[in-house]
Design a protein around this motif. Structure first.
Motif, short mmCIF file in Angstrom:
data_model
loop_
_atom_site.label_atom_id
_atom_site.label_comp_id
_atom_site.label_asym_id
_atom_site.label_seq_id
_atom_site.Cartn_x
_atom_site.Cartn_y
_atom_site.Cartn_z
N GLN A 157 -12.35 -2.44 -7.53
CA GLN A 157 -10.97 -2.84 -7.27
C GLN A 157 -10.89 -4.35 -7.29
N ILE A 158 -10.00 -4.87 -8.13
CA ILE A 158 -9.77 -6.31 -8.24
C ILE A 158 -8.38 -6.58 -7.70
N ASN A 159 -8.30 -7.52 -6.77
CA ASN A 159 -7.01 -7.91 -6.22
C ASN A 159 -6.81 -9.41 -6.34
N PHE A 160 -5.64 -9.80 -6.78
CA PHE A 160 -5.23 -11.19 -6.69
C PHE A 160 -4.40 -11.32 -5.42
N LEU A 161 -4.81 -12.25 -4.55
CA LEU A 161 -4.28 -12.34 -3.20
C LEU A 161 -3.33 -13.51 -3.05
N THR A 162 -2.46 -13.41 -2.06
CA THR A 162 -1.44 -14.43 -1.87
C THR A 162 -2.02 -15.76 -1.39
N SER A 163 -3.17 -15.72 -0.72
CA SER A 163 -3.75 -16.94 -0.18
C SER A 163 -5.23 -16.76 0.09
#
Length: 206
Positions: A178-184
């Motif tokens: 699972q790859i997530n681009f995070l807000t911070s």
């Protein structure tokens, strides 16, 4: 560095917007590499998510991870979902085993901008365990598409209030990244801390 992802296939995959923005690719990894990547997937016999940095990986698997954190891959996500992820922190977690309780309908947290799921199983013969794009929070049968977690299949979606997904209960080996681009960066540190803590607790009680 050889990019083992089929970036052209990701780019060409049409964006679907019902019930939320997503796209899928049946074979997102170059066929020349997919068997080696699956072979190098870390041995994970417990349920739950593991930070990629907390497990031992082989060279082919590391090459895949390196292919994910590139400007080219990030640009595809930007273009598909009209989001700016070029400079956002990226979190990579792994799952190797599905418990009966896993797969329940849920949306992803608002600290995530986009989610990409990449499946790494040699084959998938089971009727259950296939990820469903769902229309609601309470009906597993009300789905618009079903993704088999086969060798190199990929699903990417924009995190929205209604990005419901899940899969009918399955118990057994079910390998995924699972790859997530995070807000911070703070959000990334929080997610990684809890995934790491969970992994440590599991090792203590084995």
């Amino acid at each position: 560095m050889q990019n083992v992802l089929k970036l052209d296939a990701l780019t060409a995959s049409p964006l679907k917007t019902d019930p939320y923005p997503y796209f899928s690719v049946a074979q997102a990894i170059d066929p020349e590499y997919v068997s080696d990547v699956i072979r190098d997937f870390p041995s994970i016999d417990d349920g739950g998510s593991y930070n990629v940095d907390d497990v031992a990986t082989g060279p082919a698997f590391k090459q895949l991870i390196d292919s994910l954190d590139t400007p080219q891959f990030r640009q595809i996500i930007c273009d598909k979902f009209d989001v700016a992820v070029m400079d956002l922190p990226m979190m990579v977690t792994l799952r190797g085993y599905s418990r009966k309780k896993d797969g329940r309908i849920h949306t992803d947290s608002k600290t995530k901008v986009a989610t990409i799921l990449l499946y790494l199983n040699d084959d998938w013969q089971a009727e259950t365990g296939k990820l469903r794009i769902l229309r609601s929070a309470d009906d597993m049968e009300d789905y618009v598409e079903e993704i088999a977690p086969g060798p190199g299949s990929l699903l990417a979606f924009k995190v929205t209030d209604n990005c419901w997904h899940g899969y009918p209960s399955f118990e057994g080996k079910r390998q995924s990244i699972q790859i997530n681009f995070l807000t911070s960066e703070a959000a990334g540190n929080k997610h990684r801390f809890f995934h790491g803590l969970s992994a440590k607790l599991k090792s203590l009680f084995k």
